[in-house]
Design an enzyme around this catalytic site. Structure first.
Site, short mmCIF file in Angstrom:
data_model
loop_
_atom_site.label_atom_id
_atom_site.label_comp_id
_atom_site.label_asym_id
_atom_site.label_seq_id
_atom_site.Cartn_x
_atom_site.Cartn_y
_atom_site.Cartn_z
N HIS A 355 0.85 -1.19 0.00
CA HIS A 355 0.00 0.00 0.00
C HIS A 355 0.89 1.25 0.00
O HIS A 355 1.76 1.40 0.85
CB HIS A 355 -0.95 0.01 1.20
CG HIS A 355 -1.98 1.09 1.09
ND1 HIS A 355 -3.18 0.90 0.46
CD2 HIS A 355 -1.95 2.39 1.46
CE1 HIS A 355 -3.86 2.03 0.47
NE2 HIS A 355 -3.13 2.96 1.07
N ALA A 356 0.65 2.14 -0.95
CA ALA A 356 1.54 3.29 -1.14
C ALA A 356 1.62 4.17 0.09
O ALA A 356 0.62 4.42 0.76
CB ALA A 356 1.05 4.12 -2.33
N HIS A 385 0.15 11.88 -5.49
CA HIS A 385 -0.42 11.92 -4.13
C HIS A 385 0.70 11.75 -3.10
O HIS A 385 0.80 12.54 -2.14
CB HIS A 385 -1.46 10.80 -3.99
CG HIS A 385 -2.02 10.66 -2.62
ND1 HIS A 385 -3.21 11.21 -2.22
CD2 HIS A 385 -1.54 10.04 -1.51
CE1 HIS A 385 -3.44 10.95 -0.95
NE2 HIS A 385 -2.44 10.22 -0.49
N GLU A 386 1.52 10.75 -3.29
CA GLU A 386 2.59 10.47 -2.31
C GLU A 386 3.60 11.61 -2.27
O GLU A 386 4.05 12.02 -1.20
CB GLU A 386 3.29 9.14 -2.64
CG GLU A 386 2.38 7.92 -2.54
CD GLU A 386 1.63 7.83 -1.24
OE1 GLU A 386 2.14 8.33 -0.22
OE2 GLU A 386 0.51 7.29 -1.23
N GLU A 413 -3.54 14.85 2.84
CA GLU A 413 -4.01 13.97 1.75
C GLU A 413 -4.38 14.74 0.49
O GLU A 413 -4.52 14.16 -0.58
CB GLU A 413 -5.22 13.16 2.22
CG GLU A 413 -4.94 12.26 3.40
CD GLU A 413 -3.81 11.27 3.15
OE1 GLU A 413 -3.54 10.97 1.98
OE2 GLU A 413 -3.18 10.82 4.12
N HIS A 513 -6.60 0.42 5.60
CA HIS A 513 -6.61 1.36 6.71
C HIS A 513 -7.27 0.82 7.98
O HIS A 513 -7.11 1.42 9.03
CB HIS A 513 -7.28 2.67 6.26
CG HIS A 513 -6.64 3.26 5.04
ND1 HIS A 513 -6.73 2.67 3.80
CD2 HIS A 513 -5.87 4.36 4.86
CE1 HIS A 513 -6.05 3.38 2.91
NE2 HIS A 513 -5.52 4.41 3.52
N TYR A 523 -9.48 11.38 3.91
CA TYR A 523 -9.57 11.29 2.45
C TYR A 523 -10.86 11.93 1.93
O TYR A 523 -10.89 12.48 0.83
CB TYR A 523 -9.48 9.83 1.98
CG TYR A 523 -8.21 9.15 2.42
CD1 TYR A 523 -6.98 9.50 1.87
CD2 TYR A 523 -8.23 8.18 3.42
CE1 TYR A 523 -5.82 8.88 2.27
CE2 TYR A 523 -7.06 7.56 3.83
CZ TYR A 523 -5.86 7.91 3.26
OH TYR A 523 -4.71 7.30 3.66
O1 X8Z Z 1 -4.25 5.32 1.18
C1 X8Z Z 1 -4.20 6.17 0.30
C2 X8Z Z 1 -2.85 6.69 -0.17
C3 X8Z Z 1 -1.85 6.71 0.89
S1 X8Z Z 1 -2.15 7.93 2.07
C4 X8Z Z 1 -2.35 5.80 -1.29
N1 X8Z Z 1 -5.33 6.61 -0.28
C5 X8Z Z 1 -6.64 6.11 0.08
C6 X8Z Z 1 -6.81 4.66 -0.32
O2 X8Z Z 1 -6.00 4.16 -1.12
O3 X8Z Z 1 -7.76 4.03 0.12
C7 X8Z Z 1 -5.41 7.65 -1.31
C8 X8Z Z 1 -6.86 7.79 -1.63
C9 X8Z Z 1 -7.63 6.98 -0.64
ZN ZN Z 2 -1.93 9.81 1.40
#
Ligand code: X8Z
Ligand code: ZN
Length: 616
Positions: A355-356, A385-386, A413, A513, A523
């Protein structure tokens, strides 16, 4: 830390410290806390306490980030134990400081120290109980849940096992409902064993929140927005109320198209949409099914995934290009260590958390990302985003440690996403990926693609914590975790599980998450804020065209304004930071509605012409 707010080390992904890592503990806890404070503490005592706490948290955060970085890059029993041990220490200290900060409440410190004290009290995401044994248990559970997600695989009947990036690619590309269903169900096998751990984690963290004087963990999580927890919940309802009519139109149109494609047996004309058909493992953003729903005459006729391939972009070149956007705004290039220490591709020989995420290991310049990059348009956006996290981190590096964070977590975010809104045809032409900018008759296609990602995401971004907050406050009992999850999925998103689910399943755990304990409302906020930022920065950049065609690429004026806000870190209440860029102190989804105004008209027409009955 990871990327976000006032926690220790990582940064990136958001997750970071916050999570679980923190802590501490016991004996090695800081000296600061052991300092004797008289029955009547003075302002001088309080200032000394803040300084000590800040110094110790800064040191601990580096240690915690390093351990967490290693764990996420090499998931083994040993790295899990080491990460848990450092997390325990970090948390113990954080809890100690949070507890002690209460002693100084009400003294006349002045705004800066009062803000620091408040941050010390409210910034924990996974507070441990004061009992050291319980803290150790919580740190261990938290590390284990993270590892379970990172190691997750689904094995097909032929013995072929796939990790999440591979399974996600199938969800994005396959149009075979049976295959999609198998992958959808398969990935959700990984989270079944998480349920008892999660239940225990919440029990312990709730106790920790209560030890700190909060009603429960929900109240603590909602105390981090410069307003009362209930006022924050109300604010979310207000923002969602602004967007929901647009979401309903999009849902209605997409359901109609999917019904036509798959037939009544797979997609009902009036009910919730089955969650496996939307191009994404969690049905959280729908851009991958653009081709299934694209307008006949308004399709812009290009696909960024294909443009990247045609122009031989590899993973690193994608990151370089994203960095180039930030430097065009006047930001310094990323340091050499970013390139040597980041993870860009999935290693074949070990388990990693794919997960990024974005990290700031030393709270100064050692910024990195960790991603298993796929060469797609979607991931090109995630890279922006990153990097938004990394550039934010570096911008606030001169703030005192406690203010090394974003104005609120939604801001962290939103930054990279704001930049990614500028990846318009005009920009793609400027960087040589596209030959011709499609004319305005193709805008509906561009807007629809963007709405499938951004508008479709909003109810998902909201519902995750609506579920968690109710879990935290006891409204949702462990015996109904999954049932309540799907009720909220249906209520907010109008999607449903494609097969019957039961309490033997734990579907929330299949979303990073939840086992990662990363708050998710950020988000949702980011999806509102990024449209406010984009609109304001386009004005500053002097782009007078439609906002969905605007790119701020190359605008030093926009970059300077953005940087002024980023440099503030979390030193001021978020409305003041918002005002720097947008001129207003209020979050407002009107910027979203303005951006998509032409699409709304079109969706209305389509739904009428096709006699779609909207709602679910
Ligand atoms: O978790 C993230 C990022 C890292 S902060 C990749 N995002 C959420 C997800 O993937 O569920 C970005 C958008 C929503
Ligand atoms: Zn993020």
């Amino acid at each position: 830390m990871k990327f976000y707010n006032q926690r220790p080390a990582k940064l990136s992904l958001v997750i970071a410290l916050a999570l679980g890592l923190s802590a501490c503990g016991n004996e090695q806890t800081a000296q600061a806390d052991t300092k004797k404070v008289d029955a009547k503490p003075t302002v001088a005592d309080g200032k000394a306490f803040i300084n000590d706490a800040e110094q110790q948290l800064a040191d601990l955060s580096v240690e915690a980030s390093r351990a967490e970085w290693i764990y996420s890059n090499f998931i083994t029993e040993d790295t899990a134990a080491l990460a848990a041990a450092v997390g325990e220490k970090y948390t113990a200290n954080s809890v100690k400081f949070a507890t002690e900060s209460a002693k100084y409440a009400g003294l006349p410190f002045g705004a800066v120290d009062e803000r620091k004290l408040n941050a010390l009290r409210t910034s924990l995401v996974l507070p441990a109980p004061l009992d050291p044994k319980k803290n150790a248990e919580l740190a261990q559970i938290s590390a284990e849940l993270n590892g379970m997600y990172g190691k997750g695989k689904y094995c097909f009947q032929d013995g072929n096992c796939m990790t999440l990036p591979e399974l996600s690619a199938i969800m994005a590309e396959s149009r075979d409902p049976a295959k999609l269903l198998e992958v959808w169900k398969g990935w959700r096998e990984i989270s079944k064993p998480m349920r008892p751990l999660f239940e225990n984690e919440i029990k312990l963290a709730n106790e920790g929140a209560q030890d700190l004087g909060f009603k429960d963990l929900s109240e603590l999580w909602r105390s981090q927005y410069d307003m009362e927890p209930q006022a924050f919940s109300d604010e979310l309802d207000r923002l969602w109320g602004q967007v929901k009519p647009l979401y309903d139109l999009l849902h209605c149109y997409v359901r109609g198209e999917l019904n036509e494609k798959y037939g009544d047996n797979v997609v009902d004309k009036t009910g919730p949409i089955p969650a496996h058909l939307l191009g994404n493992m969690w049905a959280q953003s729908w851009g991958n099914i653009y081709n299934e729903v694209s307008p006949k005459n308004g399709d812009p006729g290009y696909d960024v995934t294909k443009l990247l391939a045609d122009n031989a972009y590899d993973e690193k070149k994608m990151v370089k290009q994203a960095e180039g956007f930030f430097t065009s705004l006047g930001f310094e290039p990323l340091p050499e260590t970013f390139w040597t220490r980041s993870l860009f591709t999935q290693p074949q020989d070990r388990d990693v958390v794919c997960h990024a995420s974005a990290w700031d290991l030393d709270n100064l310049d050692d910024i990195r990302i960790k991603m298993c990059i796929q060469k797609t348009a979607e991931e090109f956006t995630v890279i922006h985003h990153e990097l938004g996290h990394n550039f934010y981190q570096r911008a606030y590096k001169n703030q005192p440690h406690i203010f090394k964070g974003s104005a609120n977590d939604g801001f962290h975010e939103a930054i990279g996403d704001t930049i990614a809104l500028s990846i318009t045809p005009k920009y793609l032409k400027q960087i040589g990926l596209l030959n011709e900018v499609p004319d305005e008759s193709k805008d509906i296609g561009l807007l629809l693609r963007q709405a499938l990602d951004k508008v479709a995401f909003m109810p998902f971004g909201l519902m995750i914590d609506q579920w968690r907050w109710k879990v935290f406050n006891g409204e949702i009992k462990p015996s109904e975790y999954n049932k309540a999850w799907w009720e909220l999925r249906q209520k907010y998103q109008g999607v449903q599980a494609p097969v019957a689910r039961s309490e033997a399943d734990f579907d929330p755990g299949a979303k990073y998450h939840v086992p990662g304990n990363v708050p998710y409302t950020r988000y949702f906020l980011a999806h509102i804020l990024q449209f406010q930022f984009h609109k304001a920065l386009c004005e500053i950049a002097g782009d007078e065209g439609a906002v969905h065609r605007c790119s701020i690429y190359g605008s030093k004026e926009a970059g300077e304004k953005l940087n002024t806000m980023l440099e503030m870190g979390s030193s001021k209440p978020w409305p003041e930071a918002l005002e720097v860029v947008t001129g207003t102190k209020d979050m407002d989804a009107k910027a979203v509605l303005d951006y998509f105004a032409p699409l709304k008209v079109w969706l209305d027409e389509q739904n009428k012409a096709q006699n779609n009955q909207c709602g679910w």
